[in-house]
Design a protein around this motif. Structure first.
Motif, PDB file in Angstrom:
ATOM      1  N   VAL A  11       0.832  -1.205   0.000  1.00  0.00           N
ATOM      2  CA  VAL A  11       0.000   0.000   0.000  1.00  0.00           C
ATOM      3  C   VAL A  11       0.867   1.257   0.000  1.00  0.00           C
ATOM      4  CG1 VAL A  11      -1.700   1.337   1.309  1.00  0.00           C
ATOM      5  CG2 VAL A  11      -1.953  -1.150   1.088  1.00  0.00           C
ATOM      6  N   ASP A  12       1.916   1.259   0.834  1.00  0.00           N
ATOM      7  CA  ASP A  12       2.791   2.432   0.890  1.00  0.00           C
ATOM      8  C   ASP A  12       3.449   2.686  -0.465  1.00  0.00           C
ATOM      9  OD1 ASP A  12       3.925   4.600   2.181  1.00  0.00           O
ATOM     10  OD2 ASP A  12       5.678   3.487   2.852  1.00  0.00           O
ATOM     11  N   ALA A  13       3.824   1.616  -1.149  1.00  0.00           N
ATOM     12  CA  ALA A  13       4.423   1.775  -2.477  1.00  0.00           C
ATOM     13  C   ALA A  13       3.429   2.415  -3.447  1.00  0.00           C
ATOM     14  CB  ALA A  13       4.881   0.417  -3.003  1.00  0.00           C
ATOM     15  N   PHE A  14       2.173   1.994  -3.364  1.00  0.00           N
ATOM     16  CA  PHE A  14       1.145   2.588  -4.219  1.00  0.00           C
ATOM     17  C   PHE A  14       0.956   4.066  -3.908  1.00  0.00           C
ATOM     18  CE2 PHE A  14      -3.449   3.754  -4.252  1.00  0.00           C
ATOM     19  CZ  PHE A  14      -3.563   3.969  -5.616  1.00  0.00           C
ATOM     20  N   LEU A  15       0.900   4.409  -2.606  1.00  0.00           N
ATOM     21  CA  LEU A  15       0.669   5.797  -2.211  1.00  0.00           C
ATOM     22  C   LEU A  15       1.814   6.700  -2.642  1.00  0.00           C
ATOM     23  CD1 LEU A  15      -0.791   5.250   1.386  1.00  0.00           C
ATOM     24  CD2 LEU A  15      -2.048   5.730  -0.730  1.00  0.00           C
ATOM     25  N   LYS A  16       3.035   6.222  -2.463  1.00  0.00           N
ATOM     26  CA  LYS A  16       4.199   7.023  -2.869  1.00  0.00           C
ATOM     27  C   LYS A  16       4.227   7.201  -4.385  1.00  0.00           C
ATOM     28  CE  LYS A  16       6.374   7.441   1.215  1.00  0.00           C
ATOM     29  NZ  LYS A  16       5.453   6.685   2.071  1.00  0.00           N
ATOM     30  N   THR A  17       3.937   6.146  -5.107  1.00  0.00           N
ATOM     31  CA  THR A  17       3.958   6.218  -6.573  1.00  0.00           C
ATOM     32  C   THR A  17       2.841   7.111  -7.077  1.00  0.00           C
ATOM     33  OG1 THR A  17       4.868   3.978  -6.650  1.00  0.00           O
ATOM     34  CG2 THR A  17       3.954   4.854  -8.699  1.00  0.00           C
ATOM     35  N   ALA A  18       1.668   7.043  -6.421  1.00  0.00           N
ATOM     36  CA  ALA A  18       0.543   7.892  -6.821  1.00  0.00           C
ATOM     37  C   ALA A  18       0.875   9.362  -6.613  1.00  0.00           C
ATOM     38  CB  ALA A  18      -0.698   7.510  -6.025  1.00  0.00           C
ATOM     39  N   THR A  24      10.719   5.886 -10.311  1.00  0.00           N
ATOM     40  CA  THR A  24      12.080   6.178  -9.848  1.00  0.00           C
ATOM     41  C   THR A  24      12.051   7.027  -8.585  1.00  0.00           C
ATOM     42  OG1 THR A  24      12.935   6.068 -12.104  1.00  0.00           O
ATOM     43  CG2 THR A  24      14.297   7.194 -10.466  1.00  0.00           C
ATOM     44  N   HIS A  25      11.198   8.062  -8.576  1.00  0.00           N
ATOM     45  CA  HIS A  25      11.092   8.934  -7.413  1.00  0.00           C
ATOM     46  C   HIS A  25      10.501   8.197  -6.217  1.00  0.00           C
ATOM     47  CE1 HIS A  25      11.035  12.704 -10.225  1.00  0.00           C
ATOM     48  NE2 HIS A  25      12.235  12.138 -10.126  1.00  0.00           N
ATOM     49  N   ALA A  26       9.498   7.355  -6.484  1.00  0.00           N
ATOM     50  CA  ALA A  26       8.890   6.577  -5.399  1.00  0.00           C
ATOM     51  C   ALA A  26       9.903   5.604  -4.808  1.00  0.00           C
ATOM     52  CB  ALA A  26       7.667   5.832  -5.921  1.00  0.00           C
ATOM     53  N   ALA A  27      10.683   4.955  -5.658  1.00  0.00           N
ATOM     54  CA  ALA A  27      11.685   3.994  -5.199  1.00  0.00           C
ATOM     55  C   ALA A  27      12.739   4.674  -4.320  1.00  0.00           C
ATOM     56  CB  ALA A  27      12.349   3.315  -6.391  1.00  0.00           C
ATOM     57  N   LYS A  28      13.135   5.872  -4.708  1.00  0.00           N
ATOM     58  CA  LYS A  28      14.132   6.612  -3.931  1.00  0.00           C
ATOM     59  C   LYS A  28      13.594   6.946  -2.543  1.00  0.00           C
ATOM     60  CE  LYS A  28      17.169  10.654  -4.154  1.00  0.00           C
ATOM     61  NZ  LYS A  28      17.568  11.847  -4.959  1.00  0.00           N
ATOM     62  N   SER A  38       7.796  -1.668  -8.496  1.00  0.00           N
ATOM     63  CA  SER A  38       6.925  -2.127  -9.577  1.00  0.00           C
ATOM     64  C   SER A  38       6.266  -3.458  -9.219  1.00  0.00           C
ATOM     65  CB  SER A  38       7.734  -2.258 -10.871  1.00  0.00           C
ATOM     66  OG  SER A  38       6.901  -2.667 -11.931  1.00  0.00           O
ATOM     67  N   ARG A  39       7.042  -4.367  -8.585  1.00  0.00           N
ATOM     68  CA  ARG A  39       6.487  -5.679  -8.200  1.00  0.00           C
ATOM     69  C   ARG A  39       5.438  -5.534  -7.097  1.00  0.00           C
ATOM     70  NH1 ARG A  39      11.880  -7.066  -9.201  1.00  0.00           N
ATOM     71  NH2 ARG A  39      12.477  -6.799  -7.019  1.00  0.00           N
ATOM     72  N   LYS A  40       5.641  -4.614  -6.160  1.00  0.00           N
ATOM     73  CA  LYS A  40       4.661  -4.397  -5.092  1.00  0.00           C
ATOM     74  C   LYS A  40       3.341  -3.889  -5.677  1.00  0.00           C
ATOM     75  CE  LYS A  40       7.852  -3.465  -1.250  1.00  0.00           C
ATOM     76  NZ  LYS A  40       7.329  -4.503  -0.332  1.00  0.00           N
ATOM     77  N   ILE A  41       3.439  -2.959  -6.608  1.00  0.00           N
ATOM     78  CA  ILE A  41       2.220  -2.424  -7.223  1.00  0.00           C
ATOM     79  C   ILE A  41       1.521  -3.502  -8.040  1.00  0.00           C
ATOM     80  CG2 ILE A  41       1.356  -0.775  -8.926  1.00  0.00           C
ATOM     81  CD1 ILE A  41       3.538   1.145  -7.934  1.00  0.00           C
ATOM     82  N   ALA A  42       2.317  -4.319  -8.730  1.00  0.00           N
ATOM     83  CA  ALA A  42       1.737  -5.413  -9.519  1.00  0.00           C
ATOM     84  C   ALA A  42       0.996  -6.388  -8.610  1.00  0.00           C
ATOM     85  CB  ALA A  42       2.839  -6.128 -10.297  1.00  0.00           C
ATOM     86  N   ALA A  46      -2.933  -7.230  -8.795  1.00  0.00           N
ATOM     87  CA  ALA A  46      -3.387  -8.617  -8.957  1.00  0.00           C
ATOM     88  C   ALA A  46      -4.440  -8.962  -7.911  1.00  0.00           C
ATOM     89  CB  ALA A  46      -2.193  -9.568  -8.846  1.00  0.00           C
ATOM     90  N   TRP A  47      -4.259  -8.441  -6.702  1.00  0.00           N
ATOM     91  CA  TRP A  47      -5.239  -8.731  -5.650  1.00  0.00           C
ATOM     92  C   TRP A  47      -6.572  -8.056  -5.955  1.00  0.00           C
ATOM     93  CZ3 TRP A  47      -8.461  -6.764  -1.960  1.00  0.00           C
ATOM     94  CH2 TRP A  47      -8.834  -7.635  -0.925  1.00  0.00           C
ATOM     95  N   PHE A  48      -6.519  -6.775  -6.396  1.00  0.00           N
ATOM     96  CA  PHE A  48      -7.756  -6.061  -6.714  1.00  0.00           C
ATOM     97  C   PHE A  48      -8.408  -6.595  -7.998  1.00  0.00           C
ATOM     98  CE2 PHE A  48      -6.024  -2.446  -4.095  1.00  0.00           C
ATOM     99  CZ  PHE A  48      -7.050  -2.451  -3.163  1.00  0.00           C
ATOM    100  N   GLY A  49      -7.588  -7.018  -8.914  1.00  0.00           N
ATOM    101  CA  GLY A  49      -8.126  -7.503 -10.184  1.00  0.00           C
ATOM    102  C   GLY A  49      -8.330  -6.424 -11.215  1.00  0.00           C
ATOM    103  N   PHE A  50      -7.728  -5.263 -10.984  1.00  0.00           N
ATOM    104  CA  PHE A  50      -7.798  -4.162 -11.965  1.00  0.00           C
ATOM    105  C   PHE A  50      -6.545  -3.308 -11.820  1.00  0.00           C
ATOM    106  CE2 PHE A  50     -10.521  -2.912  -8.306  1.00  0.00           C
ATOM    107  CZ  PHE A  50      -9.769  -1.864  -7.792  1.00  0.00           C
TER     108      PHE A  50
END
Length: 280
Positions: A11-18, A24-28, A38-42, A46-50
């Motif tokens: 979730v944190d990876a999604f929030l930072k990327t959003a 790249t900025h989110a990863a930093k 990228s794998r965390k968001i994937a 996959a869990w949400f299905g969209f």
């Protein structure tokens, strides 16, 4: 997918990327590689299905489902962090200073504190210093040792008695090395002076910087130590040490628990005090 399989750590990876719309900025910010983010968001997608993002040549853009989820996930994540911070803040830290010689007595009682008062954290500092100055030292409480003291609570009075390893029980005491808890012979001299007849002679001597070291040497069979009967109580009970003489000699010194401020429920000292004094 089941509720338990929800990739909460993504979730944190999604929030930072959003927020950045840039992997790249989110990863930093997350101190991860771009691939890991990228794998965390994937996994979350996959869990949400969209999809949560739309990938374009110029970068990322939130999908309609991602845009709808973002404020709810942001609010839930912030609430989780707030709850965690509040829980951490509720733990009371007591900074305790104690002489090394008292550790044998203290550790079992710290285990009791940990068991009975899980919200208390004891930050223990051991030292060869037997006193404390709350004006210059940042402790909340301290165990002090000495004579003619009245401050704080009495833990126990010092009473000296010889102790040896049970493995050397058959060896004549007169042939054994006398283990001294200090660089002088004060403690042994006091005990011997109070015997009706000379029990031992100081022919062979070994001096230590603390009573705890002398006790440890006795457990290992180096000789016969003079020690406080309260400090070796558990070692005698467990069979690590034996007392060749039943009597003990009080020295006039005592161990006491003193405090920076009056013990109360808010600073945690009251609960800590009760555990150490075996109250409740």
């Amino acid at each position: 997918m089941s509720r338990r399989s929800f990739p909460l750590n993504a979730v944190d990876a999604f929030l930072k990327t959003a927020r950045h719309l840039n992997l790249t900025h989110a990863a930093k910010e997350l101190c991860l590689t771009q691939g890991a983010v990228s794998r965390k968001i994937a996994a979350l997608e996959a869990w949400f299905g969209f999809p949560l993002f739309e990938r374009h040549a110029r970068g990322l853009r939130l999908s309609s489902q991602g845009s709808a989820l973002l404020p709810e996930l942001q609010s839930a994540f912030e609430h989780l962090l707030t709850v965690a911070e509040q829980a951490r803040a509720q733990q009371t830290v007591i900074r305790l200073k104690a002489p090394t010689c008292a550790v044998r007595w203290l550790v079992p009682r710290l285990l009791k504190v940990e068991r009975e008062q899980p919200d208390l954290q004891i930050a223990l500092t051991t030292t060869t210093d037997h006193h404390v100055n709350f004006k210059t030292e940042s402790y909340d409480a301290a165990i002090v040792f000495g004579t003619h003291m009245s401050a704080g609570d009495l833990l126990f009075e010092e009473a000296l008695t010889p102790v040896i390893s049970p493995l050397r029980a058959g060896v004549p005491l007169g042939s054994m090395t006398l283990l001294h808890p200090t660089r002088d012979k004060t403690d042994w001299s006091l005990w011997l002076a109070n015997q009706p007849q000379p029990a031992l002679a100081m022919h062979k001597n070994q001096h230590f910087d603390t009573m705890d070291l002398a006790i440890t040497a006795a457990i290992q069979g180096l000789g016969v130590a003079i020690a406080d009967e309260t400090l070796v109580e558990e070692d005698v009970r467990a069979g690590r040490l034996a007392r060749p003489y039943a009597q003990s000699i009080q020295t006039g010194a005592s161990y006491r628990l003193v405090y920076r401020a009056a013990p109360d429920d808010e600073n945690g000292l009251s609960a800590f005090r009760d555990c150490l004094l075996n109250r409740g």
